[in-house]
Design a protein around this motif. Structure first.
Motif: not given
Length: 138
Positions: A26-27, A38, A40-42
């Motif tokens: 969930e970041g 963290s 991060l994936y977007d």
């Protein structure tokens, strides 16, 4: 690729015996050896890559100009066509390092090694702020 990201994060958490992979998925930030990071994936930003976000911390007000100048030099020295790594969070003011990692090349062991290497850099920065000509003083 989102499935690849989830698989990688779950395998990384298993490798590190971390019981809450959902937090990373969930970041959210977690700590390893006293350093916050963290993942991060977007897919709207990069469908085939994730970002590793490492929190270096706040630069002290004393020598702030010299410290940020040293960070810019580190950005230059570490530039490999993927953009600068160091930045300052507009929300918190903390120094962050962002690293784009292609998902096709990522493995749990590689991710861990990258994080551990970054932890060494964080600890160096927190003691010297990358200032070579002057020692850090509180």
């Amino acid at each position: 690729m989102e499935h690849r990201f989830e698989t990688l994060v779950r395998a990384f958490c298993e490798l590190e015996n971390y019981k809450q992979p959902e937090r990373l998925l969930e970041g959210e930030s977690i700590e390893l050896h006293g350093v916050e990071f963290s993942l991060l994936y977007d897919e709207d930003i990069a469908v085939d890559a994730m970002y590793l976000r490492i929190v270096f911390g706040n630069a002290p007000l004393k020598n702030e100009t010299a410290i940020y100048r040293a960070l810019l030099k580190e950005n230059y020295a570490g530039y490999c066509g993927k953009g600068p790594g160091f930045c300052v969070s507009p929300a918190s003011g903390r120094v962050l390092f962002l690293l784009k990692m292609p998902l096709c090349d990522a493995s749990p062991a590689m991710l861990l090694n990258t994080i551990l290497s970054s932890i060494g850099k964080v600890k160096q920065w927190r003691s010297t702020y990358f200032l070579t000509s002057m020692a850090h003083r509180d």
